[in-house]
Design a protein around this motif. Structure first.
Motif, PDB file in Angstrom:
ATOM      1  N   ILE A 216      -9.172  75.340  -8.190  1.00  0.00           N
ATOM      2  CA  ILE A 216      -8.679  75.716  -6.867  1.00  0.00           C
ATOM      3  C   ILE A 216      -7.169  75.554  -6.785  1.00  0.00           C
ATOM      4  O   ILE A 216      -6.467  76.377  -6.182  1.00  0.00           O
ATOM      5  CB  ILE A 216      -9.361  74.868  -5.777  1.00  0.00           C
ATOM      6  N   LEU A 217      -6.635  74.497  -7.399  1.00  0.00           N
ATOM      7  CA  LEU A 217      -5.195  74.272  -7.372  1.00  0.00           C
ATOM      8  C   LEU A 217      -4.439  75.421  -8.017  1.00  0.00           C
ATOM      9  O   LEU A 217      -3.463  75.943  -7.459  1.00  0.00           O
ATOM     10  CB  LEU A 217      -4.854  72.958  -8.102  1.00  0.00           C
ATOM     11  N   GLY A 218      -4.895  75.855  -9.194  1.00  0.00           N
ATOM     12  CA  GLY A 218      -4.197  76.927  -9.895  1.00  0.00           C
ATOM     13  C   GLY A 218      -4.495  78.299  -9.338  1.00  0.00           C
ATOM     14  O   GLY A 218      -3.659  79.201  -9.403  1.00  0.00           O
ATOM     15  N   GLY A 219      -5.680  78.472  -8.781  1.00  0.00           N
ATOM     16  CA  GLY A 219      -6.102  79.786  -8.303  1.00  0.00           C
ATOM     17  C   GLY A 219      -7.327  80.228  -9.072  1.00  0.00           C
ATOM     18  O   GLY A 219      -7.331  80.201 -10.313  1.00  0.00           O
ATOM     19  N   LEU A 220      -8.357  80.633  -8.352  1.00  0.00           N
ATOM     20  CA  LEU A 220      -9.650  80.908  -8.967  1.00  0.00           C
ATOM     21  C   LEU A 220      -9.628  82.088  -9.927  1.00  0.00           C
ATOM     22  O   LEU A 220     -10.521  82.246 -10.741  1.00  0.00           O
ATOM     23  CB  LEU A 220     -10.691  81.153  -7.859  1.00  0.00           C
ATOM     24  N   ASP A 221      -8.596  82.922  -9.843  1.00  0.00           N
ATOM     25  CA  ASP A 221      -8.535  84.088 -10.734  1.00  0.00           C
ATOM     26  C   ASP A 221      -7.308  84.061 -11.642  1.00  0.00           C
ATOM     27  O   ASP A 221      -6.897  85.092 -12.162  1.00  0.00           O
ATOM     28  CB  ASP A 221      -8.542  85.383  -9.920  1.00  0.00           C
ATOM     29  N   SER A 222      -6.743  82.872 -11.879  1.00  0.00           N
ATOM     30  CA  SER A 222      -5.538  82.756 -12.700  1.00  0.00           C
ATOM     31  C   SER A 222      -5.788  81.846 -13.890  1.00  0.00           C
ATOM     32  O   SER A 222      -6.071  80.650 -13.718  1.00  0.00           O
ATOM     33  CB  SER A 222      -4.374  82.217 -11.861  1.00  0.00           C
ATOM     34  N   VAL A 223      -5.678  82.396 -15.102  1.00  0.00           N
ATOM     35  CA  VAL A 223      -5.838  81.588 -16.319  1.00  0.00           C
ATOM     36  C   VAL A 223      -4.686  80.600 -16.449  1.00  0.00           C
ATOM     37  O   VAL A 223      -4.886  79.418 -16.759  1.00  0.00           O
ATOM     38  CB  VAL A 223      -5.923  82.501 -17.561  1.00  0.00           C
ATOM     39  N   LEU A 224      -3.448  81.059 -16.210  1.00  0.00           N
ATOM     40  CA  LEU A 224      -2.293  80.158 -16.252  1.00  0.00           C
ATOM     41  C   LEU A 224      -2.452  79.057 -15.216  1.00  0.00           C
ATOM     42  O   LEU A 224      -2.161  77.883 -15.486  1.00  0.00           O
ATOM     43  CB  LEU A 224      -1.011  80.948 -15.996  1.00  0.00           C
ATOM     44  N   GLY A 225      -2.920  79.416 -14.025  1.00  0.00           N
ATOM     45  CA  GLY A 225      -3.136  78.422 -12.980  1.00  0.00           C
ATOM     46  C   GLY A 225      -4.159  77.382 -13.377  1.00  0.00           C
ATOM     47  O   GLY A 225      -4.025  76.201 -13.050  1.00  0.00           O
ATOM     48  N   ALA A 226      -5.199  77.797 -14.103  1.00  0.00           N
ATOM     49  CA  ALA A 226      -6.223  76.858 -14.566  1.00  0.00           C
ATOM     50  C   ALA A 226      -5.622  75.819 -15.505  1.00  0.00           C
ATOM     51  O   ALA A 226      -5.938  74.628 -15.411  1.00  0.00           O
ATOM     52  CB  ALA A 226      -7.345  77.621 -15.267  1.00  0.00           C
ATOM     53  N   ILE A 227      -4.745  76.261 -16.401  1.00  0.00           N
ATOM     54  CA  ILE A 227      -4.106  75.335 -17.346  1.00  0.00           C
ATOM     55  C   ILE A 227      -3.238  74.329 -16.601  1.00  0.00           C
ATOM     56  O   ILE A 227      -3.348  73.109 -16.804  1.00  0.00           O
ATOM     57  CB  ILE A 227      -3.262  76.112 -18.366  1.00  0.00           C
ATOM     58  N   ILE A 265      -5.274  70.990  -0.835  1.00  0.00           N
ATOM     59  CA  ILE A 265      -4.934  72.310  -1.383  1.00  0.00           C
ATOM     60  C   ILE A 265      -5.540  73.418  -0.522  1.00  0.00           C
ATOM     61  O   ILE A 265      -4.879  74.395  -0.175  1.00  0.00           O
ATOM     62  CB  ILE A 265      -5.433  72.439  -2.840  1.00  0.00           C
ATOM     63  N   LEU A 266      -6.824  73.259  -0.170  1.00  0.00           N
ATOM     64  CA  LEU A 266      -7.499  74.281   0.632  1.00  0.00           C
ATOM     65  C   LEU A 266      -6.874  74.426   2.017  1.00  0.00           C
ATOM     66  O   LEU A 266      -6.876  75.511   2.598  1.00  0.00           O
ATOM     67  CB  LEU A 266      -8.991  73.952   0.750  1.00  0.00           C
ATOM     68  N   MET A 267      -6.345  73.334   2.544  1.00  0.00           N
ATOM     69  CA  MET A 267      -5.700  73.386   3.858  1.00  0.00           C
ATOM     70  C   MET A 267      -4.348  74.092   3.795  1.00  0.00           C
ATOM     71  O   MET A 267      -3.968  74.829   4.714  1.00  0.00           O
ATOM     72  CB  MET A 267      -5.518  71.972   4.414  1.00  0.00           C
ATOM     73  N   ILE A 268      -3.620  73.877   2.686  1.00  0.00           N
ATOM     74  CA  ILE A 268      -2.252  74.412   2.592  1.00  0.00           C
ATOM     75  C   ILE A 268      -2.232  75.789   1.936  1.00  0.00           C
ATOM     76  O   ILE A 268      -1.620  76.734   2.448  1.00  0.00           O
ATOM     77  CB  ILE A 268      -1.359  73.427   1.797  1.00  0.00           C
ATOM     78  N   LYS A 269      -2.883  75.909   0.772  1.00  0.00           N
ATOM     79  CA  LYS A 269      -2.894  77.182   0.039  1.00  0.00           C
ATOM     80  C   LYS A 269      -4.323  77.478  -0.412  1.00  0.00           C
ATOM     81  O   LYS A 269      -4.726  77.104  -1.521  1.00  0.00           O
ATOM     82  CB  LYS A 269      -1.956  77.128  -1.177  1.00  0.00           C
ATOM     83  N   PRO A 270      -5.107  78.145   0.432  1.00  0.00           N
ATOM     84  CA  PRO A 270      -6.521  78.395   0.110  1.00  0.00           C
ATOM     85  C   PRO A 270      -6.733  79.177  -1.182  1.00  0.00           C
ATOM     86  O   PRO A 270      -7.787  79.047  -1.812  1.00  0.00           O
ATOM     87  CB  PRO A 270      -7.014  79.195   1.318  1.00  0.00           C
ATOM     88  N   TYR A 271      -5.756  80.004  -1.583  1.00  0.00           N
ATOM     89  CA  TYR A 271      -5.908  80.808  -2.803  1.00  0.00           C
ATOM     90  C   TYR A 271      -5.293  80.126  -4.023  1.00  0.00           C
ATOM     91  O   TYR A 271      -5.245  80.709  -5.100  1.00  0.00           O
ATOM     92  CB  TYR A 271      -5.272  82.185  -2.608  1.00  0.00           C
ATOM     93  N   GLY A 272      -4.810  78.889  -3.861  1.00  0.00           N
ATOM     94  CA  GLY A 272      -4.164  78.201  -4.967  1.00  0.00           C
ATOM     95  C   GLY A 272      -2.751  78.700  -5.190  1.00  0.00           C
ATOM     96  O   GLY A 272      -2.279  79.626  -4.531  1.00  0.00           O
ATOM     97  N   PHE A 273      -2.059  78.077  -6.119  1.00  0.00           N
ATOM     98  CA  PHE A 273      -0.651  78.419  -6.337  1.00  0.00           C
ATOM     99  C   PHE A 273      -0.461  79.739  -7.069  1.00  0.00           C
ATOM    100  O   PHE A 273       0.561  80.390  -6.928  1.00  0.00           O
ATOM    101  CB  PHE A 273       0.035  77.281  -7.106  1.00  0.00           C
ATOM    102  N   PHE A 274      -1.454  80.151  -7.871  1.00  0.00           N
ATOM    103  CA  PHE A 274      -1.316  81.386  -8.634  1.00  0.00           C
ATOM    104  C   PHE A 274      -2.437  82.381  -8.332  1.00  0.00           C
ATOM    105  O   PHE A 274      -2.519  83.423  -8.974  1.00  0.00           O
ATOM    106  CB  PHE A 274      -1.307  81.093 -10.143  1.00  0.00           C
ATOM    107  N   GLY A 275      -3.310  82.058  -7.388  1.00  0.00           N
ATOM    108  CA  GLY A 275      -4.413  82.942  -7.058  1.00  0.00           C
ATOM    109  C   GLY A 275      -3.937  84.191  -6.313  1.00  0.00           C
ATOM    110  O   GLY A 275      -2.887  84.195  -5.666  1.00  0.00           O
TER     111      GLY A 275
END
Length: 282
Positions: A216-227, A265-275
């Motif tokens: 969730i932090l990186g973005g559910l659809d971001s590989v870079l965000g997952a790392i 994270i969900l309160m501030i950026k629901p899509y994550g930083f790179f989602g």
């Protein structure tokens, strides 16, 4: 540990990007992979490298079979139905593993001649050093796979628009099967490492949920965000442990800190930083 979390988070992202499914049985993939490797080592006394490679091969086939037999018939059904099926799979796989191998923690056979290394005064487990190198290798392989290989390009196209990709000749069924196969293999790597360090028990499956804040932090659809999410959550978890031991003495802050981070994270950026933010026009 953060790198290892990042690898497991990539498994979540890989399945979500290709099929829009959140796999809540991801933790059980870790557990199945760990038990498979342990079984080959304990029952057949194989060299570790051979047991590890056979485990990856088994998990690849396991992921493909799960996708074809269980999830393929659900294509076109509401997403919530598929999510509920993955939750059911997690319970089923964990029950099967407990039935086959018992509920008690089993230690891994001796693998490394030295259990830990001292690096600048820091005592680091050999298994974590191995996992760090493997994690970096997996991340580089993922980057090359998605940019250079035909299947990787097909998976990227499918993640962007399934109908457009299919109209251009991409086999959606093949992409789905590949995503689940790769996800199962990568999860097995993490499961084996956690098993080497702490022994194998059903607690390994909890890692699947534990890594979810990183996704969730990186973005559910971001590989870079997952790392990056995995690295951040790994550092946050152990920083929380240090603060707990030194100052607060709560006792379980290490386990709950990632989920506090998840709520924030969900309160501030629901899509994550790179989602990717979904924009709907009415």
């Amino acid at each position: 540990i953060g790198l290892l979390y990042g690898v497991v988070a990539m498994s979540f992202v890989l399945i979500y990007k290709s099929s829009q499914v959140v796999n809540f049985a991801q933790g059980e993939f870790l557990l199945v992979g760990a038990w498979a490797c342990w079984w080959l080592l304990a029952k057949f006394s194989m060299p570790f490298y051979m047991a590890f490679l056979l485990t990856l091969l088994f998990m690849m086939l396991f992921g493909i079979l799960v996708q074809i037999i269980i999830l393929k018939p659900l294509i076109g059904e509401p997403i919530i139905s598929i999510i509920m099926v993955t939750i059911g799979l997690s319970i089923f796989f964990q029950a099967i593993m407990n039935w086959m191998f018992g509920v008690f923690t089993e230690p891994f056979p001796q693998i490394f001649s030295s259990e830990s290394f001292n690096i600048f005064g820091l005592n680091v487990q050999t298994a974590y050093l191995m996992s760090g190198l493997i994690s970096i290798f997996i991340m580089i392989s993922f980057a090359l796979f998605f940019k250079k290989s035909k299947l990787g390009l097909a998976m990227r196209a499918t993640a962007f628009d399934q109908q457009a990709a299919q109209s251009l000749g991409v086999s959606i069924k093949q992409v789905f099967a590949a995503a689940w196969a790769i996800s199962a293999m990568v999860s097995a790597v993490a499961g084996v490492v956690f098993g080497i360090v702490n022994g194998i028990s059903s607690g390994i499956a909890f890692m699947g949920i534990k890594v979810f804040p990183a996704v969730i932090l990186g973005g559910l659809d971001s590989v870079l965000g997952a790392i990056l999410g995995g690295l951040v959550i790994g550092l946050l978890e152990h920083l929380a442990h240090y603060i707990d031991v030194q100052f607060l003495n709560i006792g379980n802050l290490m386990r709950i800190a990632p989920f506090y981070a998840l709520i924030i994270i969900l309160m501030i950026k629901p899509y994550g930083f790179f989602g990717t933010k979904d924009i709907e026009r009415v």
